[in-house]
Scaffold this active site. Structure first.
Site, PDB file in Angstrom:
ATOM      1  N   SER A  22       0.839  -1.198   0.000  1.00  0.00           N
ATOM      2  CA  SER A  22       0.000   0.000   0.000  1.00  0.00           C
ATOM      3  C   SER A  22       0.872   1.245   0.000  1.00  0.00           C
ATOM      4  CB  SER A  22      -0.911   0.008   1.224  1.00  0.00           C
ATOM      5  OG  SER A  22      -1.622   1.222   1.283  1.00  0.00           O
ATOM      6  N   HIS A  54      -0.873  -0.974  -4.581  1.00  0.00           N
ATOM      7  CA  HIS A  54      -2.189  -0.709  -3.993  1.00  0.00           C
ATOM      8  C   HIS A  54      -2.260   0.775  -3.644  1.00  0.00           C
ATOM      9  CE1 HIS A  54      -5.971  -1.878  -2.083  1.00  0.00           C
ATOM     10  NE2 HIS A  54      -5.683  -0.970  -1.151  1.00  0.00           N
ATOM     11  N   ASP A  58      -4.604   3.739  -2.182  1.00  0.00           N
ATOM     12  CA  ASP A  58      -5.792   4.092  -1.412  1.00  0.00           C
ATOM     13  C   ASP A  58      -6.182   5.541  -1.664  1.00  0.00           C
ATOM     14  OD1 ASP A  58      -6.301   1.660   0.089  1.00  0.00           O
ATOM     15  OD2 ASP A  58      -4.409   2.067   1.119  1.00  0.00           O
ATOM     16  N   MET A 118      -8.669   8.425  -0.677  1.00  0.00           N
ATOM     17  CA  MET A 118      -9.592   8.835   0.383  1.00  0.00           C
ATOM     18  C   MET A 118     -10.012  10.285   0.174  1.00  0.00           C
ATOM     19  SD  MET A 118      -7.509   7.331   3.647  1.00  0.00           S
ATOM     20  CE  MET A 118      -6.713   5.738   3.611  1.00  0.00           C
ATOM     21  N   HIS A 143      -7.979   1.676  -4.981  1.00  0.00           N
ATOM     22  CA  HIS A 143      -9.032   1.391  -3.997  1.00  0.00           C
ATOM     23  C   HIS A 143      -9.710   2.709  -3.646  1.00  0.00           C
ATOM     24  CE1 HIS A 143      -9.850   0.157   0.495  1.00  0.00           C
ATOM     25  NE2 HIS A 143     -10.960   0.426  -0.157  1.00  0.00           N
ATOM     26  N   MET A 188     -12.012   4.932  -1.670  1.00  0.00           N
ATOM     27  CA  MET A 188     -12.746   5.123  -0.415  1.00  0.00           C
ATOM     28  C   MET A 188     -13.401   6.494  -0.494  1.00  0.00           C
ATOM     29  SD  MET A 188      -9.909   3.858   2.339  1.00  0.00           S
ATOM     30  CE  MET A 188      -8.608   2.747   1.840  1.00  0.00           C
ATOM     31  N   MET A 203     -12.058  -5.657   3.761  1.00  0.00           N
ATOM     32  CA  MET A 203     -11.276  -4.852   4.690  1.00  0.00           C
ATOM     33  C   MET A 203     -11.145  -5.605   6.014  1.00  0.00           C
ATOM     34  SD  MET A 203     -10.357  -2.180   3.043  1.00  0.00           S
ATOM     35  CE  MET A 203      -9.616  -1.316   4.453  1.00  0.00           C
ATOM     36  N   PHE A 259      -7.606   4.686   7.581  1.00  0.00           N
ATOM     37  CA  PHE A 259      -6.333   4.950   8.239  1.00  0.00           C
ATOM     38  C   PHE A 259      -5.417   3.742   8.105  1.00  0.00           C
ATOM     39  CE2 PHE A 259      -9.387   7.599  10.480  1.00  0.00           C
ATOM     40  CZ  PHE A 259      -8.744   8.824  10.518  1.00  0.00           C
ATOM     41  N   GLY A 285      -2.071   1.413   9.530  1.00  0.00           N
ATOM     42  CA  GLY A 285      -1.493   1.050  10.808  1.00  0.00           C
ATOM     43  C   GLY A 285      -2.444   0.473  11.840  1.00  0.00           C
ATOM     44  N   ASP A 315      -7.190  -6.292   3.051  1.00  0.00           N
ATOM     45  CA  ASP A 315      -6.436  -5.059   3.314  1.00  0.00           C
ATOM     46  C   ASP A 315      -6.597  -4.662   4.770  1.00  0.00           C
ATOM     47  OD1 ASP A 315      -5.334  -2.524   3.373  1.00  0.00           O
ATOM     48  OD2 ASP A 315      -6.642  -1.675   1.838  1.00  0.00           O
ATOM     49  N   GLY A 316      -5.455  -4.576   5.474  1.00  0.00           N
ATOM     50  CA  GLY A 316      -5.479  -4.037   6.822  1.00  0.00           C
ATOM     51  C   GLY A 316      -4.826  -4.928   7.853  1.00  0.00           C
ATOM     52  N   SER A 319       2.375  -0.785   6.125  1.00  0.00           N
ATOM     53  CA  SER A 319       3.425  -0.601   7.124  1.00  0.00           C
ATOM     54  C   SER A 319       4.349  -1.810   7.200  1.00  0.00           C
ATOM     55  CB  SER A 319       2.802  -0.342   8.504  1.00  0.00           C
ATOM     56  OG  SER A 319       1.997   0.811   8.485  1.00  0.00           O
TER      57      SER A 319
END
Length: 216
Positions: free
Chosen positions: A7, A31, A33, A35, A64, A66, A136, A142, A144, A175-176, A198
């Site tokens: 990501s 990936h 993101d 937002m 992705h 969002m 997800m 967010f 982390g 993801d996550g 991360s």
């Protein structure tokens, strides 16, 4: 085939080209993101960053969304170099099938995304249309966050439904909170595309971390 999708949200934006090359050399997918500060309470990056990465990317870009009204932006992201575009069921609902068709008409693979508090059964009517499903394992918005263990059962449920529809070729992305410590159980749950931010970019050895994820 297990694919690792680092990501870019977790990358070093002062030295972004370095992290782009890590993905090019060792991973499978970018990936990205997106937002908007409306659908999720955070703002990430937009077209200029995606288009800049596209100029250097040698691996496919997975965008992705969002955001609210994803249908208004899919064409621009497709033209910007996206190979995959996913959007949240929660942001589309009754328009979801139309948006999937719009993405596919642009020659891009279309994915549907669900947050941890959305029942996976909500997307069952769309599984005959999508090219992939993104589950997800944290709440969107967010980086982390800690992995939500119930996500494993959600992945198994979606995998079983896809298989029952004869859609064994449709991959599940997650993801996550994914890293080498839990990648094996994620894969056992039926996930083929591992998003890791991360875990990769904050690692002392991103190459080895990506290898560990892929071979978990």
């Amino acid at each position: 085939m297990i694919q690792v999708a680092p990501s870019i949200l977790a990358a070093d934006f002062l030295h972004l080209e370095k992290d782009v090359e890590i993905v090019n050399e060792y991973a499978d997918i970018f990936h990205l993101d997106i937002m908007d500060g409306v659908f999720v309470p955070n703002i990430s990056f937009g077209f200029p960053v995606v288009e800049a990465i596209a100029k250097k990317a040698r691996k496919p870009m997975d965008v992705h969304l969002m955001i609210v009204h994803p249908e208004n932006y899919v064409e621009r992201f497709a033209k910007g170099g996206a190979s995959y575009i996913s959007f949240h069921y929660e942001a589309a609902r009754e328009n979801a099938e139309e948006i999937i068709e719009k993405i596919q008409a642009l020659g891009v693979k279309a994915g549907i995304v669900i947050n941890p508090d959305c029942p996976v059964q909500a997307i069952f009517p769309l599984l005959h249309k999508v090219d992939y499903v993104l589950i997800m394992s944290v709440f969107a918005g967010f980086g982390g966050q800690k992995f939500i263990p119930e996500s494993l059962e959600r992945a198994r449920t979606v995998r079983e439904k896809l298989d029952s529809l004869g859609r064994r070729d449709v991959p599940i992305e997650m993801d996550g909170g994914i890293g080498p410590a839990n990648a094996a159980e994620v894969i056992r749950a039926g996930v083929q595309m591992l998003v890791a931010g991360s875990a990769v970019f904050k690692s002392e050895n991103p190459q080895e971390t990506i290898k560990a994820l892929r071979n978990a």
